[in-house]
Design a protein around this motif. Structure first.
Motif, PDB file in Angstrom:
ATOM      1  N   LEU A   1      -5.514  46.384 -13.558  1.00  0.00           N
ATOM      2  CA  LEU A   1      -4.475  46.995 -14.381  1.00  0.00           C
ATOM      3  C   LEU A   1      -4.628  48.509 -14.372  1.00  0.00           C
ATOM      4  CD1 LEU A   1      -4.302  44.739 -17.590  1.00  0.00           C
ATOM      5  CD2 LEU A   1      -3.022  44.540 -15.454  1.00  0.00           C
ATOM      6  N   LEU A   2      -3.501  49.193 -14.285  1.00  0.00           N
ATOM      7  CA  LEU A   2      -3.475  50.653 -14.332  1.00  0.00           C
ATOM      8  C   LEU A   2      -2.883  51.080 -15.668  1.00  0.00           C
ATOM      9  CD1 LEU A   2      -3.987  53.312 -12.854  1.00  0.00           C
ATOM     10  CD2 LEU A   2      -1.705  53.125 -11.850  1.00  0.00           C
ATOM     11  N   SER A   3      -3.572  52.003 -16.335  1.00  0.00           N
ATOM     12  CA  SER A   3      -3.163  52.443 -17.660  1.00  0.00           C
ATOM     13  C   SER A   3      -3.389  53.945 -17.791  1.00  0.00           C
ATOM     14  CB  SER A   3      -3.958  51.681 -18.732  1.00  0.00           C
ATOM     15  OG  SER A   3      -3.686  50.296 -18.694  1.00  0.00           O
ATOM     16  N   LEU A   4      -3.086  54.467 -18.971  1.00  0.00           N
ATOM     17  CA  LEU A   4      -3.242  55.888 -19.252  1.00  0.00           C
ATOM     18  C   LEU A   4      -4.163  56.080 -20.445  1.00  0.00           C
ATOM     19  CD1 LEU A   4       0.500  57.073 -19.102  1.00  0.00           C
ATOM     20  CD2 LEU A   4      -1.183  57.083 -17.239  1.00  0.00           C
TER      21      LEU A   4
ATOM     22  N   LEU B   1       5.639  54.096 -11.812  1.00  0.00           N
ATOM     23  CA  LEU B   1       4.331  53.522 -12.129  1.00  0.00           C
ATOM     24  C   LEU B   1       4.490  52.333 -13.071  1.00  0.00           C
ATOM     25  CD1 LEU B   1       1.530  54.693 -11.149  1.00  0.00           C
ATOM     26  CD2 LEU B   1       3.452  56.281 -10.951  1.00  0.00           C
ATOM     27  N   THR B   2       3.726  51.286 -12.820  1.00  0.00           N
ATOM     28  CA  THR B   2       3.653  50.149 -13.732  1.00  0.00           C
ATOM     29  C   THR B   2       2.381  50.303 -14.551  1.00  0.00           C
ATOM     30  OG1 THR B   2       4.856  48.694 -12.215  1.00  0.00           O
ATOM     31  CG2 THR B   2       3.534  47.647 -13.933  1.00  0.00           C
ATOM     32  N   LEU B   3       2.531  50.523 -15.844  1.00  0.00           N
ATOM     33  CA  LEU B   3       1.417  50.841 -16.717  1.00  0.00           C
ATOM     34  C   LEU B   3       1.282  49.764 -17.791  1.00  0.00           C
ATOM     35  CD1 LEU B   3       2.281  54.619 -17.143  1.00  0.00           C
ATOM     36  CD2 LEU B   3       0.496  53.656 -15.663  1.00  0.00           C
ATOM     37  N   ALA B   4       0.069  49.267 -17.971  1.00  0.00           N
ATOM     38  CA  ALA B   4      -0.154  48.181 -18.926  1.00  0.00           C
ATOM     39  C   ALA B   4      -0.326  48.699 -20.343  1.00  0.00           C
ATOM     40  CB  ALA B   4      -1.389  47.373 -18.514  1.00  0.00           C
TER      41      ALA B   4
END
Length: 352
Positions: A152-155, A171-174
């Motif tokens: 998972l990619l997050s910020l 971007l697909t962000l969880a």
């Protein structure tokens, strides 16, 4: 589910405990870990249902420490399921000069430290929006995700405007990890609405303001007043600054007094009320608590034994109405290197 810790589903094949064991306080040079056996403590947390850990590439020694736990867990007859969320935090001095090879090198180092083939989650941070390359670095992380190195990619610590820019870039962000507490409601300004719009969840740190939102500080004098003992680590200094944004030490005492009344109604604690309040807010998947050792496990379970009712929420809303609201969006104050919040940051910790 072990213990009383509920779970939150981030996607159909990925769920986490709603309390995440924080790792910043275990980093070298931050403070004493107060544990003779941190790996044993990690097992104690997981066995009670707190099976999601937060760390970062810049938390000195923490990825490797969790890697020791992962290795020990593999040796068990029945290994425990664990999630580890790390971060990618490029050095301030390298912004605008990054290459995909450099980004991949740091991700590979996290994989090696943790001893895993795929990182469960990478939370991307960018110090300075004026520096070029933020979107490109995020895209490189997405490519590494496609290559199987990241699940998972997050910020972390992105404000609403920059979060929206990355979402609009495809971007697909969880999730996004941000500070959120009764003292710091900045996510409510626009970030929560943005996350709802895009199906993102919040992972919240600072919900106890480094421990200031607890019975420990009720009725206590300001440690930073002239002649006071001062504060012994950057975490406390950071949150003392946030107290000032909310109105100062007297405002904190008024808040603690009101929270104590709520806690007493439920035979609970100020810290449990403060954490429970954050967990009850929209889009909040979990709170990250900097529990240093296994003695804190029972305190975590207490949060979920507590159920705030309408009377409690009305009291807390009135208390919040007396507090100041920090200026700007999420992490905007901290992003100013010349301001009091920015001056205590360490910006270049990712070099080998």
């Amino acid at each position: 589910m072990a213990g009383m810790i509920p779970r939150c589903e981030l996607r159909s094949d990925y769920d986490i405990s709603r309390i995440i064991k924080g790792g910043w306080q275990l980093s070298e040079g931050h403070s004493q870990a107060l544990s003779d056996d941190p790996v044993a403590d990690m097992f104690a947390f997981v066995e009670q249902g707190i099976d999601t850990f937060d760390c970062a590439d810049i938390y000195t020694g923490v990825e490797a420490l969790i890697g020791r736990f992962i290795a020990a867990n593999r040796q068990r007859a029945e290994p425990l399921a664990v999630r580890v969320h790390t971060k990618y935090v490029p050095d301030y001095g390298e912004l605008g000069q990054l290459t995909k090879a450099k980004v991949e090198q740091i991700i590979d180092r996290s994989l090696s430290r943790l001893g895993v083939e795929q990182l469960d989650m990478v939370q991307f941070h960018w110090w300075n929006y004026a520096a070029p390359g933020c979107e490109q670095a995020a895209q490189w992380l997405a490519e590494l995700q496609q290559a199987g190195k990241i699940a998972l990619l997050s910020l972390t610590n992105f404000n609403s405007e920059q979060t929206r820019a990355l979402l609009e870039a495809g971007l697909t962000l969880a999730t996004t990890q941000v500070q959120y507490s009764l003292l710091d409601p900045r996510p409510e300004k626009s970030l929560i609405g943005l996350c709802r719009e895009h199906g993102m969840q919040l992972l919240c740190y600072g919900s106890l303001a480094g421990g200031f939102l607890s019975d420990r500080w009720l009725g206590e004098p300001d440690p930073t007043a002239p002649g006071g003992p001062g504060l012994d680590n950057r975490s406390l200094i950071k949150y003392r600054l946030m107290i000032e944004e909310a109105g100062g030490w007297d405002a904190l005492q008024d808040l603690l007094g009101g929270l104590k009344a709520v806690a007493d109604r439920h035979q609970s604690s100020i810290a449990s009320v403060a954490a429970r309040w954050v967990l009850d807010q929209p889009q909040v998947a979990a709170v990250i608590l900097g529990a240093r050792n296994a003695a804190h496990v029972d305190r975590c379970e207490q949060i979920f034994r507590l159920k705030l009712d309408e009377e409690d929420r009305a009291v807390i809303a009135a208390l919040r109405g007396q507090l100041g609201v920090p200026a700007g969006d999420v992490f905007d104050l901290e992003r100013d290197k010349n301001g009091p919040h920015g001056r205590i940051m360490k910006y270049d910790l990712n070099s080998d």
